[in-house]
Design an enzyme around this catalytic site. Structure first.
Site, PDB file in Angstrom:
ATOM      1  N   LYS A   1     -31.691 124.536  44.100  1.00 22.54           N
ATOM      2  CA  LYS A   1     -31.049 123.214  44.065  1.00 22.54           C
ATOM      3  C   LYS A   1     -32.081 122.098  44.278  1.00 22.54           C
ATOM      4  CE  LYS A   1     -28.075 124.648  47.192  1.00 22.54           C
ATOM      5  NZ  LYS A   1     -28.291 126.100  47.162  1.00 22.54           N
ATOM      6  N   ILE A   2     -32.896 122.243  45.323  1.00 22.09           N
ATOM      7  CA  ILE A   2     -33.855 121.169  45.629  1.00 22.09           C
ATOM      8  C   ILE A   2     -35.000 121.176  44.612  1.00 22.09           C
ATOM      9  CG2 ILE A   2     -35.458 120.273  47.375  1.00 22.09           C
ATOM     10  CD1 ILE A   2     -33.547 121.515  49.504  1.00 22.09           C
TER      11      ILE A   2
ATOM     12  N   ASP B   1     -40.234 131.280  40.041  1.00 22.58           N
ATOM     13  CA  ASP B   1     -39.012 131.682  40.742  1.00 22.58           C
ATOM     14  C   ASP B   1     -38.546 132.978  40.102  1.00 22.58           C
ATOM     15  OD1 ASP B   1     -36.376 132.077  41.660  1.00 22.58           O
ATOM     16  OD2 ASP B   1     -36.114 129.930  42.018  1.00 22.58           O
TER      17      ASP B   1
ATOM     18  N   CYS C   1     -41.785 121.190  51.915  1.00 21.39           N
ATOM     19  CA  CYS C   1     -40.610 120.566  52.505  1.00 21.39           C
ATOM     20  C   CYS C   1     -39.518 121.634  52.591  1.00 21.39           C
ATOM     21  CB  CYS C   1     -40.190 119.427  51.579  1.00 21.39           C
ATOM     22  SG  CYS C   1     -39.380 118.119  52.437  1.00 21.39           S
TER      23      CYS C   1
ATOM     24  N   ASP D   1     -43.548 119.070  56.042  1.00 21.62           N
ATOM     25  CA  ASP D   1     -42.400 118.577  56.812  1.00 21.62           C
ATOM     26  C   ASP D   1     -41.896 119.651  57.773  1.00 21.62           C
ATOM     27  OD1 ASP D   1     -40.288 116.690  57.388  1.00 21.62           O
ATOM     28  OD2 ASP D   1     -38.929 117.981  56.232  1.00 21.62           O
TER      29      ASP D   1
ATOM     30  N   GLU E   1     -41.332 125.115  65.479  1.00 21.18           N
ATOM     31  CA  GLU E   1     -40.974 123.698  65.648  1.00 21.18           C
ATOM     32  C   GLU E   1     -40.379 123.497  67.027  1.00 21.18           C
ATOM     33  OE1 GLU E   1     -38.555 122.415  62.333  1.00 21.18           O
ATOM     34  OE2 GLU E   1     -40.004 123.145  60.876  1.00 21.18           O
TER      35      GLU E   1
ATOM     36  N   HIS F   1     -39.951 117.454  60.330  1.00 21.30           N
ATOM     37  CA  HIS F   1     -38.746 118.040  59.723  1.00 21.30           C
ATOM     38  C   HIS F   1     -37.699 116.953  59.422  1.00 21.30           C
ATOM     39  CE1 HIS F   1     -36.411 122.076  59.376  1.00 21.30           C
ATOM     40  NE2 HIS F   1     -35.968 121.189  58.504  1.00 21.30           N
ATOM     41  N   LEU F   2     -38.111 116.029  58.559  1.00 17.77           N
ATOM     42  CA  LEU F   2     -37.256 114.878  58.232  1.00 17.77           C
ATOM     43  C   LEU F   2     -36.563 115.019  56.881  1.00 17.77           C
ATOM     44  CD1 LEU F   2     -39.475 111.798  59.283  1.00 17.77           C
ATOM     45  CD2 LEU F   2     -37.529 112.799  60.495  1.00 17.77           C
ATOM     46  N   GLY F   3     -36.761 116.168  56.204  1.00 13.24           N
ATOM     47  CA  GLY F   3     -36.248 116.317  54.834  1.00 13.24           C
ATOM     48  C   GLY F   3     -34.787 115.939  54.690  1.00 13.24           C
ATOM     49  N   ALA F   4     -33.974 116.316  55.660  1.00 16.48           N
ATOM     50  CA  ALA F   4     -32.527 116.070  55.537  1.00 16.48           C
ATOM     51  C   ALA F   4     -32.108 114.804  56.259  1.00 16.48           C
ATOM     52  CB  ALA F   4     -31.769 117.256  56.117  1.00 16.48           C
TER      53      ALA F   4
HETATM   54  N1  NAD Z   1     -37.054 119.998  55.028  1.00 16.12           N
HETATM   55  C1  NAD Z   1     -35.760 119.989  55.157  1.00 16.12           C
HETATM   56  O1  NAD Z   1     -35.207 119.262  55.969  1.00 16.12           O
HETATM   57  C2  NAD Z   1     -34.914 120.856  54.283  1.00 16.12           C
HETATM   58  C3  NAD Z   1     -33.646 120.412  53.908  1.00 16.12           C
HETATM   59  C4  NAD Z   1     -32.861 121.241  53.104  1.00 16.12           C
HETATM   60  C5  NAD Z   1     -33.355 122.475  52.703  1.00 16.12           C
HETATM   61  N2  NAD Z   1     -34.566 122.874  53.104  1.00 16.12           N
HETATM   62  C6  NAD Z   1     -35.132 124.159  52.661  1.00 16.12           C
HETATM   63  O2  NAD Z   1     -35.503 124.028  51.292  1.00 16.12           O
HETATM   64  C7  NAD Z   1     -35.506 125.312  50.680  1.00 16.12           C
HETATM   65  C8  NAD Z   1     -34.792 125.261  49.348  1.00 16.12           C
HETATM   66  O3  NAD Z   1     -33.438 124.915  49.547  1.00 16.12           O
HETATM   67  P1  NAD Z   1     -32.389 124.938  48.316  1.00 16.12           P
HETATM   68  O4  NAD Z   1     -31.155 124.287  48.824  1.00 16.12           O
HETATM   69  O5  NAD Z   1     -33.019 124.446  47.086  1.00 16.12           O
HETATM   70  O6  NAD Z   1     -32.153 126.499  48.213  1.00 16.12           O
HETATM   71  P2  NAD Z   1     -31.702 127.322  46.915  1.00 16.12           P
HETATM   72  O7  NAD Z   1     -31.182 128.613  47.434  1.00 16.12           O
HETATM   73  O8  NAD Z   1     -30.844 126.508  46.031  1.00 16.12           O
HETATM   74  O9  NAD Z   1     -33.091 127.592  46.165  1.00 16.12           O
HETATM   75  C9  NAD Z   1     -34.073 128.455  46.635  1.00 16.12           C
HETATM   76  C10 NAD Z   1     -34.755 129.060  45.422  1.00 16.12           C
HETATM   77  O10 NAD Z   1     -35.843 129.853  45.883  1.00 16.12           O
HETATM   78  C11 NAD Z   1     -35.938 130.977  45.030  1.00 16.12           C
HETATM   79  N3  NAD Z   1     -36.733 132.014  45.661  1.00 16.12           N
HETATM   80  C12 NAD Z   1     -36.322 132.961  46.555  1.00 16.12           C
HETATM   81  N4  NAD Z   1     -37.362 133.761  46.871  1.00 16.12           N
HETATM   82  C13 NAD Z   1     -38.429 133.317  46.151  1.00 16.12           C
HETATM   83  C14 NAD Z   1     -39.773 133.743  46.056  1.00 16.12           C
HETATM   84  N5  NAD Z   1     -40.241 134.776  46.738  1.00 16.12           N
HETATM   85  N6  NAD Z   1     -40.575 133.050  45.226  1.00 16.12           N
HETATM   86  C15 NAD Z   1     -40.126 132.002  44.523  1.00 16.12           C
HETATM   87  N7  NAD Z   1     -38.857 131.559  44.565  1.00 16.12           N
HETATM   88  C16 NAD Z   1     -38.019 132.206  45.385  1.00 16.12           C
HETATM   89  C17 NAD Z   1     -34.503 131.359  44.776  1.00 16.12           C
HETATM   90  O11 NAD Z   1     -34.362 132.127  43.610  1.00 16.12           O
HETATM   91  C18 NAD Z   1     -33.851 129.994  44.631  1.00 16.12           C
HETATM   92  O12 NAD Z   1     -33.786 129.596  43.272  1.00 16.12           O
HETATM   93  C19 NAD Z   1     -34.886 126.248  51.698  1.00 16.12           C
HETATM   94  O13 NAD Z   1     -35.912 126.908  52.386  1.00 16.12           O
HETATM   95  C20 NAD Z   1     -34.181 125.316  52.652  1.00 16.12           C
HETATM   96  O14 NAD Z   1     -34.003 125.875  53.926  1.00 16.12           O
HETATM   97  C21 NAD Z   1     -35.390 122.082  53.875  1.00 16.12           C
HETATM   98  O1  2HG Z   2     -32.219 118.187  59.910  1.00 15.51           O
HETATM   99  C1  2HG Z   2     -31.805 119.332  59.931  1.00 15.51           C
HETATM  100  O2  2HG Z   2     -30.805 119.686  60.544  1.00 15.51           O
HETATM  101  C2  2HG Z   2     -32.577 120.390  59.116  1.00 15.51           C
HETATM  102  C3  2HG Z   2     -32.138 120.376  57.719  1.00 15.51           C
HETATM  103  C4  2HG Z   2     -32.712 121.419  56.804  1.00 15.51           C
HETATM  104  O3  2HG Z   2     -33.848 122.034  57.226  1.00 15.51           O
HETATM  105  C5  2HG Z   2     -31.668 122.406  56.385  1.00 15.51           C
HETATM  106  O4  2HG Z   2     -31.897 123.597  56.454  1.00 15.51           O
HETATM  107  O5  2HG Z   2     -30.593 121.958  55.971  1.00 15.51           O
END
Ligand code: NAD
Ligand code: 2HG
Length: 528
Positions: free
Chosen positions: A149-150, A169, A228, A254, A259, A279-282
């Site tokens: 998604k991201i 991926d 991120c 991030d 942490e 960890h400000l992504g969200a």
């Molecule tokens: N920094 C933040 O605050 C923040 C906020 C939201 C999400 N996140 C993190 O961002 C990441 C992505 O989130 P998302 O919502 O897009 O998840 P998602 O499940 O939609 O996408 C993750 C993708 O990673 C792929 N993947 C899995 N294993 C893999 C590998 N070994 N190599 C390559 N690709 C692989 C999956 O096929 C999937 O398409 C997650 O780790 C999530 O926890 C961080």
């Molecule tokens: O700010 C947060 O709660 C972390 C968000 C993010 O890492 C998540 O996994 O959704």
């Protein structure tokens, strides 16, 4: 009154929703000991990434029914421990997608134009226009690792900025990549070709330290790396060295292996070309409102006895599937409960056969419902859709799913459960009729047509005159009222089954007398 604990800062919109059905206690900053001490009072727990929901917390949570993670990652929750206890874990898979993607893009742009360092230098009285000459993203290659998604949103925006986008991926189809105008590349090639690499994959045992010194060494000296996603995917010491020694041109993080980031982390020693955010992504107002509403609604629904939209530990059982398959799930559970009582426990093998129209439904939810029914005879209310599969596995029940769409027994199809146990093999079949009513249609392969009721008696007997009369009189003498009776047989005067729906349960003393009737081979009282 139902109580919900909110142990991390959550948007007020979420608290307002929870307050519709529960007393909400907002207690942030609890120590692990304080959390263990108080969690026993609560049926719901709502968290962000700050609270660690360990096995100890779950062990102490005697009334807990649901843990809601206002965000995506549930890596701060011991999900297997929650599953074992039948506690639903829900998250908000999409509420902060845009926020996290935009943060990654912000880091990429800031890194290219040295924004934080130029700002710090200017604030300190400087006017340095030479040191902070940057690069453009336009026509550069971005390598996205994890095109979910991201990652997809980052790819779309990067395309709009004029970047060439490649991705690694292993779980994404070529069609999806093509739709996003992204080239799929193997990981080593992606790191070698990219001017920017942005990580958007989960942290799993497979991805831990995926980006290590060896992989960093294959990147261009002009390349920049952004993470991120999750800490632990990059070896932090190796990255600090790579930026410090100009193996790569810069990095922005991030998220961290641990942490909050330790005061003595090697990352804090890198003074230039490295950007760190906590960890400000969200952390946008929009995302925090989205995830709070999304998760609070699910906690409210579960506390009201409704299904959750995004439970991470009930695979395949979304609210939509629950609604669509409601009578089918009820049938599977009823047949499971019936079968376990016919089998008398210790089932070692269960075959779940989806026949005719039934074969068009997803099998997994029906299997879970059947297991819930089977185990509830022994485990009562402690068994639910969350822990049924695990409990069955631990009890050595081997499950076989069979789809037989050629079967044409009923218009809506049918579901057959067959068991193997030390006391013999049994099978029951049922169907959902057009009025939504459930019917039992075979028992041990004998055809019947019975609506399940609370108290029932099933017998196996010889088809011969007098048995039905004797049984009827016996029940009458013991004041057990018969609501309906059905007999099923395959051949005249051969083996037969009798199914009685009763208004009252059969007393154990009466069962011994029934067993003594000449021609009765087995009698099973059943409570549904
Ligand atoms: N920094 C933040 O605050 C923040 C906020 C939201 C999400 N996140 C993190 O961002 C990441 C992505 O989130 P998302 O919502 O897009 O998840 P998602 O499940 O939609 O996408 C993750 C993708 O990673 C792929 N993947 C899995 N294993 C893999 C590998 N070994 N190599 C390559 N690709 C692989 C999956 O096929 C999937 O398409 C997650 O780790 C999530 O926890 C961080
Ligand atoms: O700010 C947060 O709660 C972390 C968000 C993010 O890492 C998540 O996994 O959704």
């Amino acid at each position: 009154m139902t109580k919900v604990l909110v142990s991390d800062p959550i948007d007020q919109a979420g608290i307002d929703i929870l307050s519709q059905v529960a007393q909400v206690d907002v207690r942030t900053g609890l120590s692990p000991e304080q959390l263990v001490a108080c969690i026993g009072e609560y049926e719901g727990l709502m968290i962000r990434s700050g609270t660690q929901v360990t096995a100890d917390v779950i062990e102490a949570a005697s009334h807990l029914r649901i843990i809601g993670r206002a965000g995506v990652g549930v890596d701060n929750v011991d999900v297997p421990a929650a599953t074992r206890r039948g506690v639903i874990v829900v998250n908000s898979p999409e509420g902060n997608t845009i926020a996290a993607a935009e943060h990654a893009l912000a880091l990429m742009l800031s890194l290219s134009r040295h924004v934080p360092h130029a700002h710090a230098s200017t604030m300190a009285g400087g006017w340095d226009r030479k040191t902070y000459v940057g690069n453009e993203l336009y026509k550069k290659t971005l390598g996205v690792v994890g095109l979910g998604k991201i990652g997809s949103h980052v790819a779309r925006v990067a395309r709009a900025l004029g970047m060439d986008v490649a991705a690694y991926d292993p779980f994404i189809s070529a069609e999806r990549a093509q739709m996003l105008q992204v080239r799929l590349l193997p990981l080593p090639q992606l790191f070698a070709e990219a001017d920017y690499v942005s990580l958007h994959l989960p942290r799993t045992p497979d991805t831990e330290n995926l980006v290590n010194a060896a992989l960093l060494a294959t990147m261009k000296p002009t390349a920049r790396l952004v993470n991120c996603a999750r800490g632990g995917i990059i070896d932090e010491q190796a990255l600090a060295d790579a930026v410090e020694n100009r193996v790569i041109a810069g990095a922005a993080l991030d998220v961290y292996a641990k942490e909050p980031l330790a005061a003595d982390s090697p990352l804090r020693l890198v003074k230039e070309r490295l950007i760190l955010t906590p960890h400000l992504g969200a952390s946008t107002e929009e995302a925090q409102e989205n995830v709070a509403i999304d998760v609070a609604e699910q906690i409210r629904d579960v506390l009201l006895g409704l299904p959750a939209r995004s439970a991470v530990n009930i695979p395949g059982l979304t609210a939509e599937v629950m609604e669509l398959l409601k009578p089918h799930l009820q049938l599977a559970e009823t047949l499971g409960l019936l079968l376990s009582q016919l089998a008398g426990g210790q089932i070692s093998e269960l075959e779940v056969r989806l026949q005719g129209e039934f074969a068009s439904h997803p099998a997994q939810p029906l299997v879970v419902a059947a297991l819930k029914g089977i185990l509830s005879a022994a485990l009562g209310d402690s068994i639910n859709y969350v822990n049924a599969t695990l409990e069955a596995k631990e009890r050595g029940i081997h499950v076989l799913e069979v789809k037989d769409d050629a079967s044409r027994d009923f218009a809506g199809g049918s579901l057959q459960l067959s068991s193997r146990s030390p006391r013999g093999n049994h099978s029951v079949t049922g169907a959902v009729f057009t009025d939504g009513e459930l019917r039992i249609t075979t028992i041990d392969e004998f055809p019947v047509n019975v609506t399940p009721s609370r108290h029932m008696l099933f017998t196996r007997h010889r088809d011969m005159p007098g048995i039905i009369g004797q049984l009827g009189s016996l029940l009458g003498e013991h004041n057990v009222n018969i609501a309906s009776m059905q007999v099923g047989r395959r051949i005249v005067r051969g083996d037969a089954v009798m199914v009685l729906s009763l208004d009252d349960p059969i007393p154990p003393s009466l069962l011994a007398v029934i067993h003594g009737i000449n021609g009765i081979q087995a009698a099973h009282p059943v409570t549904l």
